[in-house]
Structures are given as C-alpha cells and as structure tokens.
Enzyme design. Structure first.
Site, PDB file in Angstrom:
ATOM      1  N   SER A  13      34.714  36.398  35.668  1.00 36.77           N
ATOM      2  CA  SER A  13      35.112  37.617  36.373  1.00 36.77           C
ATOM      3  C   SER A  13      34.159  37.923  37.521  1.00 36.77           C
ATOM      4  O   SER A  13      33.099  37.292  37.668  1.00 36.77           O
ATOM      5  CB  SER A  13      35.134  38.802  35.395  1.00 36.77           C
ATOM      6  N   VAL A  14      34.544  38.898  38.300  1.00 36.23           N
ATOM      7  CA  VAL A  14      33.732  39.312  39.442  1.00 36.23           C
ATOM      8  C   VAL A  14      32.373  39.814  38.936  1.00 36.23           C
ATOM      9  O   VAL A  14      32.294  40.647  38.040  1.00 36.23           O
ATOM     10  CB  VAL A  14      34.439  40.431  40.233  1.00 36.23           C
TER      11      VAL A  14
END
Length: 523
Positions: A13-14
């Site tokens: 994920s970011v």
C-alpha cells in the site's frame, strides 16, 4: 501430466508502513509454488497501490487479468488482503476465476480456494476485514426497509392472488389471500402440476376470464374511485390483458408463494437471525413449493402459440436437416412449411422443400398414430429419494442467495459472516456424510398415445412440448417422412411382445433405429 503455471502477486500500500515487505512476500510465494510443484511464470508487483483499487485496475495485476490470461493458471498471494480487501472484489475475482478456469491460492491463510469450503472461509475473512460503512447507512432511515422488517407490505404491485389489508394495529398494510383471486392462484398451481406446461396454464386462465395482476390492480383502483398511485383516471381501466407463458413461469417460481418478500433484484428481506421476513401467510407449504420447482426445472419450452410453430423442433428438412419453418397464409398463398436453410452456417434452402401446412399436419398425425398409437404411455416415478441431496441443494442455494444479498448491500459484514458461517458449516457437515442415489421406475399411465393425441385436439403447443420431451423428430423429403423418437420411448416399444403391435414399427440398425415410412398423402 499437464503442469499448471503459477503467477505470483505482490502488493504494497501507499507508504509501505507496518506491512509485510516485498521480499518476504516473494519468498513465501516461491516456497509454496515449489512445494505445489507448479511452473512459475512471472510476478505481478504493484507498489504504492491502495487495496481499494479493483484487481483489474491495478497497473501490473490488471495486465495479467485482461491481456495475458492464457499465460497462467493459478494466482498465488501471500495473504488475501494483498489482492482484495472488499468482499465484492473477492466474489467477483472468484467468479472470474471460475469462468476462465483459474485458481487462487492464499499462502499465509493456508486455505485451498479452489474448493467450496475454502472459498466460503475466504469470503468470511474478507467480510470481517472490510469496513464498508455505507451498507449500514443504506439501511438506516430507509422507511421501506423498516416496513418490511416489521412484516408490512411496502407498496408496489400486489402479487397475484393476494390483497393488501390494513394491519390490525392500524400501522401499514399486510398481504392476505384474496377471497376472489386467491382460489385461482391455488388452482393455477395444481393445473400446472397436472399439465406441466406454462402455455396451457396461460390459455386456461384466459379461457376462464381470470385477469392478470396488472388488470386486477386497475380493477381495484377503479372501484376505489380515487387512488394515490399512478393507476388513476384512464390508467385505472382494465385492458383485458392476456396471460403469457413467461408471466405464469415468473409467478410459479417466485418465493412470495411462501410468504417471503422478494425484491426486484431477487434478494429476500431477512430477520437478524437470517430467517426470511414473512409479509403474508404462505400460499403453499415449503414441500409443495419444492415439488413445484422440481417440475418447473424440467420445462424448457415456454414460448406462446402465437410466436412458436406447432412443429418447431419436431419437423426438419430431409435434405439439409434444418428446421422446416411455418409460413403464415398471406393473400392467395396458403400456410406452408418450408425449408429456409441456415444462412449463418452457409446452408442454402432446399429447392422444392415446401409443403402445405394442412398436408404436413395430416402426415404428422398419421405417422404418430401408426407408430405409437396402440402403446401405453409410461411415466417415470421416483421410488426412493435421497433427502440429503435435497438438503445440500437447499443449503447451497441459501449460500448463493446470501452472497447475492450481500453484494446488493442488504446485510452488514457482521450479519453476513454469522449467517454464512452457520450455513457453510451445515453444508460441510452434510457433504461429508455418505450419499445415496434415488431410484426410479417406469409405470403405465393407463393412457395410450392415441388417446393422448385425441385429448390434446386443438392444443398444438401442448402436443409440441410433449413430442419434444419424447425427442420425436420427423424429416420430410420428397414423398417420404423419416421418423425417430427418443431412446426412452424406443425402449418402451422394444420391450413389448414381438407378436403384438410391435410389428407395425420397423427398427433397422442400418438406419440407426430410424423407421423410414412412405406417407399416405391425401388430397
């Protein structure tokens, strides 16, 4: 032995904070692929990609799902949340895998997602992991949902045979069996179980002057004088609409016969414990409903007589073996059956293969009665039944129904997980028990084919549906008609005493059990 091909899926994920790193994901997946003895194809690695993004929309994985589908067989992920975090996306991905012959393996959870139990657990885990609060918002403040939850009729077209009456406490309406049309609904069910034909039931309703659900609503609005619905003024006047086979089929397959509320999308309103909310007293018992559905499953031909030729699927051209189509009379042209060939397959129509409809109908009757007339019709009767198979089918249907309802946003994550876990556990337990097979027996009906033919005079669609069920096919050529019936009917005939009427039928192995008959053409 064909070795399956594995595709490794990695996602971060970011921000990449507090997550299992890319190297760890790769190592775990590689070890599992080696243990499963699969051929490793490549990696689909998406870094700084949110889990809210659909698998098909991700930069790397999306390419493998849309463009390189034929290059792999099994998706390997470290954990389910590396590929989906939404139960909708998981359900869609599993359905997509089924359609394309693919599998999905989660290394960390250790579930085999190619099997029903593993798929169920995966969906439950996805449900518990997601936080889709909009589902709760959709339910809160929805007055129609509140009315349904209280067992009140929320409005709309009242099902045939029912009537909306004011609740005893004066709060809203409930459904009851209509004194006028309720008996017709019960008669309709019995009529269908007798004739096993949607068309025949539709014709029977029209012949008895029974109005459709829409016309009943118009009649009621007209009698009321005023209406707060769209049925007011000229719209409240009955139109004398005719019943259709499709309308009969939809009515007899609807679970509102059990008193349940069925939404437009096919889902069912349920109580917190998972039981269906009842908006009316059941019209029939669950046992009779199951019997009705089992009969309906055997009916495949539902088109009405105005749209379907009386011999469609029965009469074919002896030249190209394509159907002989019915051509209506027009001007001075009499009604005919004519070969049209098959343009999509590049088959031209056969020259000279055009015959007057009256002549063809006489020929079909002559051949049918000559070949089968004296024989007694047999029916297949179930002697013993495996109730566990029925219960498994019911549980599987309930799981499918719950999935559909959750996708439509009808349940919260916790509600869905509780109901699905209970149902899946019962399914798993029952599926592990020894299974038995149902036994069947052929019994005489006491009616010959000739008697049946006489009883269906003026009912071309009923004759057609039965001939299709018996797999009767006729091929018309120049001055000859080729005849064939299904193996069940042939076995009945062959089992008769050879000294009886069996001598009237010629079965020849050189013609593949087809009797070739010279038809007596009458003027």
């Amino acid at each position: 032995m064909i070795i399956k091909r594995a595709l490794g899926v990695v996602r971060l994920s970011v921000g990449n904070v507090n997550q299992t790193g890319e190297d760890t994901q790769r190592r775990k997946i590689e070890n599992r692929v080696i243990a499963d003895e699969l051929e490793f194809v490549d990696w689909a690695v998406d870094i700084d990609v949110s889990a809210s993004l659909s698998p098909w929309d991700r930069p790397q994985l999306g390419k493998w799902l849309k463009e390189n589908v034929d290059l792999w067989d099994v998706l390997y992920v470290y954990k389910l949340d590396r590929i989906v975090r939404s139960v909708r996306d998981l359900s869609n991905l599993l359905d997509w895998c089924d359609e394309h012959g693919k599998s999905l393996v989660s290394v960390e959870e250790g579930f085999d997602l190619s099997k029903p139990w593993g798929r169920t657990i995966a969906k439950i885990l996805a449900v518990l992991a997601e936080a889709e609060l909009e589902m709760i918002k959709e339910r809160i403040g929805n007055s129609r949902a509140t009315m349904r939850a209280q067992g009140r009729w929320p409005g709309g077209l009242v099902p045939f045979g029912r009537i909306a009456v004011l609740a005893s406490d004066g709060d809203g309406y409930t459904l009851e069996l209509c004194p006028t049309y309720g008996p017709w609904l019960l008669k309709m069910i019995d009529k269908f179980l007798e004739v096993k034909s949607f068309d025949v039931v539709a014709e029977w309703l029209d012949a008895n002057g029974v109005p459709t659900s829409q016309d009943i609503a118009r009649i009621r609005a007209s009698k009321a004088g005023t209406s707060n619905t769209r049925l007011s003024g000229d719209k409240a006047k009955p139109r004398g609409s005719k019943w259709s086979a499709t309308a009969v089929q939809k009515m007899l397959t609807n679970r509102n016969l059990l008193g349940e509320y069925v939404r437009a999308d096919g889902t069912i309103e349920r109580n917190p414990d998972g039981t269906p909310i009842l908006l009316s007293v059941p019209v029939i018992t669950s046992e009779k409903f199951d019997e009705l559905q089992s009969v309906i499953e055997t009916i495949k031909f539902t088109q009405g007589p105005k749209r379907t030729s009386a011999l469609l699927g029965v009469l074919f051209c002896a030249g190209c073996e394509q159907p002989l189509y019915y051509m209506k009379e027009h001007g001075t042209r009499v009604a005919r059956f004519r070969c049209q060939g098959n343009k999509p397959l590049g088959i031209p129509r056969c020259v000279g293969q055009s015959y007057p409809a009256d002549q063809i109908m006489r020929e079909v009757e002559h051949v049918f009665l000559k070949q089968l007339g004296t024989f007694t019709i047999l029916e297949k009767v179930k002697l013993s039944d495996d109730r566990s198979a029925v219960e498994l089918a019911v549980l599987q249907g309930r799981m499918d129904q719950l999935n559909a309802e959750f996708k439509a946003g009808r349940h919260t994550a916790a509600e869905f997980a509780a109901m699905m876990t209970e149902t899946a556990t019962a399914h798993e337990k029952l599926s592990n028990e020894p299974q038995k097979k149902a036994t069947w027996e052929w019994r005489e009906t006491g009616q010959t084919f000739a008697q049946w033919w006489a009883s269906t005079e003026g009912k071309p669609q009923e004759r057609r549906e039965e001939m299709l069920k018996w797999r009767i096919k006729m091929r018309r050529g120049q001055d000859v008609l080729y005849w064939r019936c299904g193996w069940e009917v042939r076995d009945q005939i062959k089992g008769k005493d050879a000294n009886s009427t069996l001598s009237t039928i010629v079965f020849g192995p050189e013609l593949n059990d087809v009797a070739k008959l010279s038809v007596e053409l009458t003027a």
